[in-house]
Design a protein around this motif. Structure first.
Motif, PDB file in Angstrom:
ATOM      1  N   ASP A  53       0.840  -1.189   0.000  1.00 36.76           N
ATOM      2  CA  ASP A  53       0.000   0.000   0.000  1.00 36.76           C
ATOM      3  C   ASP A  53       0.882   1.249   0.000  1.00 36.76           C
ATOM      4  OD1 ASP A  53      -2.322  -1.465   0.043  1.00 36.76           O
ATOM      5  OD2 ASP A  53      -2.544  -1.381   2.232  1.00 36.76           O
ATOM      6  N   GLY A  54       0.525   2.216  -0.811  1.00 31.72           N
ATOM      7  CA  GLY A  54       1.258   3.469  -0.871  1.00 31.72           C
ATOM      8  C   GLY A  54       2.516   3.430  -1.707  1.00 31.72           C
ATOM      9  N   TYR A  55       2.802   2.290  -2.334  1.00 31.25           N
ATOM     10  CA  TYR A  55       4.019   2.142  -3.122  1.00 31.25           C
ATOM     11  C   TYR A  55       4.091   3.191  -4.237  1.00 31.25           C
ATOM     12  CZ  TYR A  55       7.130   0.288  -6.711  1.00 31.25           C
ATOM     13  OH  TYR A  55       8.107   0.161  -7.655  1.00 31.25           O
ATOM     14  N   ASP A  56       3.014   3.337  -4.973  1.00 28.06           N
ATOM     15  CA  ASP A  56       2.988   4.258  -6.107  1.00 28.06           C
ATOM     16  C   ASP A  56       3.239   5.698  -5.646  1.00 28.06           C
ATOM     17  OD1 ASP A  56       2.540   4.865  -8.921  1.00 28.06           O
ATOM     18  OD2 ASP A  56       0.679   5.819  -8.228  1.00 28.06           O
ATOM     19  N   THR A  57       2.591   6.106  -4.584  1.00 26.92           N
ATOM     20  CA  THR A  57       2.745   7.470  -4.072  1.00 26.92           C
ATOM     21  C   THR A  57       4.164   7.716  -3.588  1.00 26.92           C
ATOM     22  OG1 THR A  57       0.425   7.499  -3.422  1.00 26.92           O
ATOM     23  CG2 THR A  57       1.863   9.130  -2.402  1.00 26.92           C
ATOM     24  N   GLU A  58       4.706   6.763  -2.845  1.00 27.67           N
ATOM     25  CA  GLU A  58       6.065   6.907  -2.331  1.00 27.67           C
ATOM     26  C   GLU A  58       7.084   6.962  -3.469  1.00 27.67           C
ATOM     27  OE1 GLU A  58       9.221   4.510   0.505  1.00 27.67           O
ATOM     28  OE2 GLU A  58       7.068   4.229   0.838  1.00 27.67           O
ATOM     29  N   ARG A  60       6.534   7.892  -6.622  1.00 30.38           N
ATOM     30  CA  ARG A  60       6.362   9.169  -7.324  1.00 30.38           C
ATOM     31  C   ARG A  60       7.015  10.318  -6.557  1.00 30.38           C
ATOM     32  NH1 ARG A  60       3.010  10.151 -11.473  1.00 30.38           N
ATOM     33  NH2 ARG A  60       1.877   8.377 -12.303  1.00 30.38           N
ATOM     34  N   ASN A  61       6.828  10.352  -5.243  1.00 25.54           N
ATOM     35  CA  ASN A  61       7.425  11.419  -4.432  1.00 25.54           C
ATOM     36  C   ASN A  61       8.954  11.375  -4.491  1.00 25.54           C
ATOM     37  OD1 ASN A  61       4.908  12.376  -3.684  1.00 25.54           O
ATOM     38  ND2 ASN A  61       4.892  11.274  -1.742  1.00 25.54           N
TER      39      ASN A  61
END
Length: 135
Positions: A53-58, A60-61
């Motif tokens: 969970d949150g892999y894509d957001t992390e 991208r950041n």
């Protein structure tokens, strides 16, 4: 001298953006806009369920921070993340921002590149502006 340059950046071990950034700096007119772009490939549907969970957001950041650091070395630099097919996204961005030059790293083509074409080759064939390919 160019006033609106795109520099595609790949974040992997085999690609070092330093040469392309140096060439962009040499080709840039005073006050030129330099856009560093990284294109994230689409993750296949079967693999998404294995991502935390949150892999894509992390991711991208982290990538955006790295692009911003590279962009800060220019008077008018910016980092952009796109998602999709690399050549198509680079070409679309060039159209969207009215780029007058793309500085892209090439590589020695393998047999597969002769059949389907590399990203640099596709950009050269279809770009609406000048393209500088680095070897």
């Amino acid at each position: 001298m160019y006033s609106n340059i795109i520099v595609p950046v790949a974040f992997d071990e085999s690609h070092n953006p330093d040469a392309a950034i140096d060439i962009a700096r040499a080709l840039a007119a005073p006050g030129a806009r330099v856009t560093l772009v990284h294109v994230m490939a689409d993750v296949p549907g079967y693999a998404i369920s294995y991502m935390p969970d949150g892999y894509d957001t992390e991711l991208r950041n982290t990538l955006q921070n790295q692009l911003d650091q590279l962009g800060n070395s220019f008077e008018n630099g910016a980092g952009v993340i796109r998602q999709g097919h690399a050549a198509n996204e680079i070409l679309d961005l060039a159209d969207e921002i009215g780029a007058d030059c793309i500085v892209i790293a090439g590589h020695r083509p393998g047999f597969g590149d002769y059949l389907i074409g590399s990203t640099a080759a596709r950009v050269v064939r279809h770009a609406p502006c000048s393209v500088m390919v680095l070897r």
